[in-house]
Scaffold this motif. Structure first.
Motif, short mmCIF file in Angstrom:
data_model
loop_
_atom_site.label_atom_id
_atom_site.label_comp_id
_atom_site.label_asym_id
_atom_site.label_seq_id
_atom_site.Cartn_x
_atom_site.Cartn_y
_atom_site.Cartn_z
N THR A 28 43.49 34.53 17.83
CA THR A 28 43.97 34.91 18.64
C THR A 28 43.50 34.77 19.54
OG1 THR A 28 44.57 36.94 18.29
CG2 THR A 28 45.92 35.91 17.77
N SER A 29 42.16 35.04 19.87
CA SER A 29 41.25 35.48 21.38
C SER A 29 41.18 34.67 21.87
CB SER A 29 39.88 34.56 20.59
OG SER A 29 39.27 33.17 20.20
N PHE A 30 41.30 35.88 23.77
CA PHE A 30 41.85 34.59 24.72
C PHE A 30 39.91 34.66 25.37
CE2 PHE A 30 42.19 35.93 29.47
CZ PHE A 30 43.16 35.44 30.21
N GLY A 31 41.22 33.11 26.18
CA GLY A 31 39.78 32.75 27.61
C GLY A 31 38.82 31.66 26.32
N GLU A 32 39.21 30.66 25.45
CA GLU A 32 38.76 30.24 24.88
C GLU A 32 38.75 28.65 25.64
OE1 GLU A 32 36.54 30.43 22.65
OE2 GLU A 32 37.36 32.69 21.73
N SER A 33 37.63 27.39 25.11
CA SER A 33 38.62 26.60 25.76
C SER A 33 39.50 25.73 24.86
CB SER A 33 37.31 25.71 25.17
OG SER A 33 35.66 25.54 25.40
N PRO A 34 40.25 25.16 26.21
CA PRO A 34 42.10 24.63 25.50
C PRO A 34 42.40 24.26 24.31
CG PRO A 34 41.48 24.36 28.45
CD PRO A 34 40.28 24.85 27.12
N ASN A 35 43.10 24.06 23.58
CA ASN A 35 43.43 23.57 22.14
C ASN A 35 42.16 23.40 21.57
OD1 ASN A 35 45.47 22.15 23.44
ND2 ASN A 35 44.26 21.35 25.11
N ILE A 36 41.51 24.70 21.38
CA ILE A 36 40.48 25.51 20.79
C ILE A 36 41.20 25.50 19.03
CG2 ILE A 36 38.33 25.80 20.00
CD1 ILE A 36 38.22 23.71 21.08
N ASN A 37 41.76 26.67 19.35
CA ASN A 37 42.86 27.31 18.37
C ASN A 37 43.43 26.98 18.34
OD1 ASN A 37 40.57 29.45 18.69
ND2 ASN A 37 41.78 31.06 20.01
N HIS A 123 62.48 42.44 18.00
CA HIS A 123 61.47 41.53 17.07
C HIS A 123 60.65 40.10 17.72
CE1 HIS A 123 64.30 39.07 20.29
NE2 HIS A 123 63.28 38.43 19.90
N MET A 124 60.64 39.86 16.29
CA MET A 124 58.84 39.41 15.87
C MET A 124 59.54 37.72 16.28
SD MET A 124 57.87 40.85 12.43
CE MET A 124 59.11 40.10 11.66
N GLU A 125 57.92 37.60 16.67
CA GLU A 125 58.73 35.74 17.57
C GLU A 125 57.65 35.31 17.60
OE1 GLU A 125 61.42 35.47 20.29
OE2 GLU A 125 59.53 35.64 22.01
N GLU A 126 57.17 34.10 18.39
CA GLU A 126 56.02 33.12 18.26
C GLU A 126 55.58 32.88 19.56
OE1 GLU A 126 55.21 29.82 16.12
OE2 GLU A 126 57.27 29.33 16.41
N ASP A 127 54.51 33.07 20.56
CA ASP A 127 54.82 32.54 21.67
C ASP A 127 54.52 30.64 21.86
OD1 ASP A 127 54.22 32.93 24.51
OD2 ASP A 127 52.68 33.73 24.25
N ALA A 128 55.09 30.62 23.20
CA ALA A 128 54.39 29.15 23.22
C ALA A 128 53.55 29.19 24.08
CB ALA A 128 55.59 29.06 24.14
N GLY A 129 52.79 27.92 23.99
CA GLY A 129 51.54 27.60 25.15
C GLY A 129 52.15 27.73 26.46
N ASN A 143 46.30 27.35 22.59
CA ASN A 143 46.09 28.07 22.23
C ASN A 143 46.78 29.02 21.97
OD1 ASN A 143 43.08 26.24 21.85
ND2 ASN A 143 42.21 27.45 23.67
N ARG A 144 47.50 29.42 22.98
CA ARG A 144 48.63 30.27 22.98
C ARG A 144 49.53 30.51 22.26
NH1 ARG A 144 50.34 32.63 28.71
NH2 ARG A 144 52.81 31.45 28.15
N ALA A 145 50.36 29.27 21.42
CA ALA A 145 51.23 29.06 21.18
C ALA A 145 51.05 29.41 19.69
CB ALA A 145 51.11 27.06 20.63
N CYS A 146 52.21 30.05 18.95
CA CYS A 146 52.06 31.20 17.99
C CYS A 146 51.43 32.25 17.50
CB CYS A 146 51.19 30.09 16.18
SG CYS A 146 51.87 30.27 15.14
N THR A 147 50.88 32.70 18.46
CA THR A 147 50.63 34.06 19.24
C THR A 147 51.38 35.42 18.48
OG1 THR A 147 48.17 33.74 20.63
CG2 THR A 147 49.39 35.62 20.60
N PRO A 148 51.45 36.20 18.15
CA PRO A 148 52.39 37.30 18.34
C PRO A 148 52.79 37.99 19.13
CG PRO A 148 50.83 37.81 17.48
CD PRO A 148 50.12 36.42 17.54
N LEU A 149 54.18 37.77 18.52
CA LEU A 149 55.11 37.98 19.42
C LEU A 149 55.84 39.75 19.33
CD1 LEU A 149 56.16 36.21 23.22
CD2 LEU A 149 54.03 37.08 22.60
N LEU A 150 56.25 40.41 20.75
CA LEU A 150 56.98 41.52 20.20
C LEU A 150 58.20 41.32 20.98
CD1 LEU A 150 57.91 43.29 17.28
CD2 LEU A 150 57.19 45.01 18.70
N GLU A 151 59.08 41.07 21.16
CA GLU A 151 60.03 41.20 23.12
C GLU A 151 61.41 42.63 21.99
OE1 GLU A 151 63.25 38.72 25.11
OE2 GLU A 151 62.56 37.44 22.41
#
Length: 475
Positions: A28-37, A123-129, A143-151
């Motif tokens: 879930t690291s931030f600031g990586e090159s696009p579409n690496i994670n 509730h728990m959910e996944e983030d979008a890109g 990269n941000r897709a599927c990052t864990p969120l609490l809404e």
């Protein structure tokens, strides 16, 4: 606008600080090159199956514990169906009918008055890109897709923008103090959607609400809410409310300070929720329940402890627990041996007062150990408070330094030699026998004169010790 009552409810997306995503092992690291994670699972490719990250569940339980909420031992993941370019599988895995966290509450304080804001659910959910728009092209970083969120969804209990900001700041503080998120608003780890509507005072009906989407700074959230209240109030007063105020999603233009229509607001039926067939129901066993119930000290608990344990004023305790960095800095100063009251003054007044522009405790070059040393040198009588301020100015200018070296190089060490001070006192009193007689006859203001004369003869004399010795001689 005084004729209307404002109804505000907030939906906050908190990115949980797990090392990996909610349904796969991508970082879930931030600031990586696009579409690496990314991997087949978070891209939603055929045949890739999600596996729930246990840490996400634990952090959700921790939040529910912090707000004294109902925590559902069984909860269900659902598919929320919609298509945007940043959601390639055309559905988001979220929770709907049975969320992990049910009703709870958060207490805010504004202008000395306390108010309870209800929490409907979390509730728990996944983030979008993330969509990136450049010139005539649009790009997608997943990269941000599927990052864990609490809404976290509040009740519509707030009645003005000040209450909304007080609630958000309290929520922001809670998730950081219990350590489930860094809540970095600049990086999108703490985002808010504001639902705003108005009604005439005394009217109990709920009218058309507008959702302002993806706000990520307290200042912009407040401005967006205030603009929307004004827009809706003017429409009502012009008898155009039904024509101009429709249920929709709007975006806030930060440059012009206005909200703009984005799209029609969907209802839950539009998302065609149904239980995700690839995921089992979430069951919290006793071990996980126990782990989730163990949380760090909350801001309000810390504030009360500071008042009771250190005897400081409530207003000071409120300031020093206003954010996690401040509380940690303060506690480090105490651990280094500085007194609580002096630490608060030198931290919240002297140091914070000197930080300018983008400077914060997080990027300040003066750490808690250095400031603690400065406070201890004052308490030890080695320097005066005035000299300490001079040293602090040098530390700010030079972005750090050693306290004892600065005391020596700047020649600011106080003289605590009783023999030298007493000799100077004797000289001053003998040279001003007439004034000594006047002092003894009741002219107390002359004490300042004697102090000044002694200080001229013994530069750097400890003023507290000087006063003590001088009063002994005069009496």
């Amino acid at each position: 606008m005084s004729h209307f009552e404002t109804i505000i409810g907030l939906e906050v997306h908190v990115q949980l600080n797990t090392k990996t995503k909610i349904f796969c092992s991508c970082p879930t690291s931030f600031g990586e090159s696009p579409n690496i994670n990314v991997c087949p699972t978070c891209l939603g490719l055929p045949g890739a199956l999600p596996v729930l990250n246990r840490e996400v569940v634990k952090k959700a339980i921790q939040f529910g514990t912090a707000i004294q909420a109902q925590i559902n031992q069984n909860s269900i993941f659902a598919r929320k169906n919609y298509f945007y370019p940043d959601l390639p599988k055309a559905y988001q895995i979220s929770q709907f009918d049975v969320p992990i966290v049910g009703k709870g509450n958060i207490e805010i304080e504004l202008n000395g008055k306390k108010k309870i804001i209800g929490i409907t659910r979390a509730h728990m959910e996944e983030d979008a890109g993330k969509n990136i728009h450049e010139d005539e092209y649009s790009k997608v970083d997943l990269n941000r897709a599927c990052t864990p969120l609490l809404e976290i969804v509040s009740e519509p209990d707030m009645r003005n923008s000040d209450e909304a900001i007080a609630y958000l700041k309290k929520l922001h503080s809670i998730v950081r103090f219990i350590g489930i998120s860094d809540a970095n608003m600049q990086e999108g780890s703490f985002r808010c959607d504001a639902n705003v509507s108005i009604r005439p005072h005394g009217d109990c009906n709920l009218y058309t609400r507008v959702e302002i989407k993806n706000l990520n700074s307290f200042r912009f959230i407040q401005k967006a809410i205030e603009y929307e209240i004004q827009r809706q109030s003017e429409a009502w007063e012009d008898n155009k409310y039904n024509q101009e105020i429709i249920q929709e999603t709007r975006l806030f233009d930060t440059e012009k300070g206005v909200t703009r229509s984005m799209r029609g607001k969907e209802e839950s039926a539009d998302y065609r929720y149904f239980p995700d067939p690839d995921l089992l129901n979430v069951y919290i066993d006793e071990t996980l329940f126990k782990e989730g119930r163990e949380i760090a000290e909350l801001p309000d608990e810390k504030k009360e402890r500071y008042i009771k344990e250190f005897g400081i004023k409530e207003s000071d305790a409120l300031v020093v627990t206003s954010n996690l960095e401040m509380a940690n800095y303060f506690e480090t100063m105490l651990a280094q041996g500085a007194s609580p009251k002096a630490s608060i003054t030198w931290l919240t007044v002297e140091l914070i007062g000197r930080l300018k522009g983008e400077s914060t405790l997080q990027n300040c070059n003066i750490d808690a150990k250095t400031l603690s040393t400065l406070v201890k040198r004052i308490e030890e009588g080695k320097i005066s408070g005035k000299s300490a301020k001079e040293i602090l100015d040098v530390l700010i200018e030079k972005k750090g330094g050693d306290i004892d070296n600065l005391i020596e190089s700047l020649g600011l060490a106080q003289i605590n030699d009783d023999k030298a001070i007493l000799q100077a006192i004797e000289n001053v009193l003998n040279a001003n026998a007439d004034k000594v007689e006047e002092y003894k006859n009741g002219k107390d203001k002359l004490l300042g004169f004697f102090v000044g004369q002694v200080m001229k003869n013994v530069k750097g004399a400890n003023p507290n010790r000087l006063n003590e010795l001088l009063k002994e001689k005069l009496h």
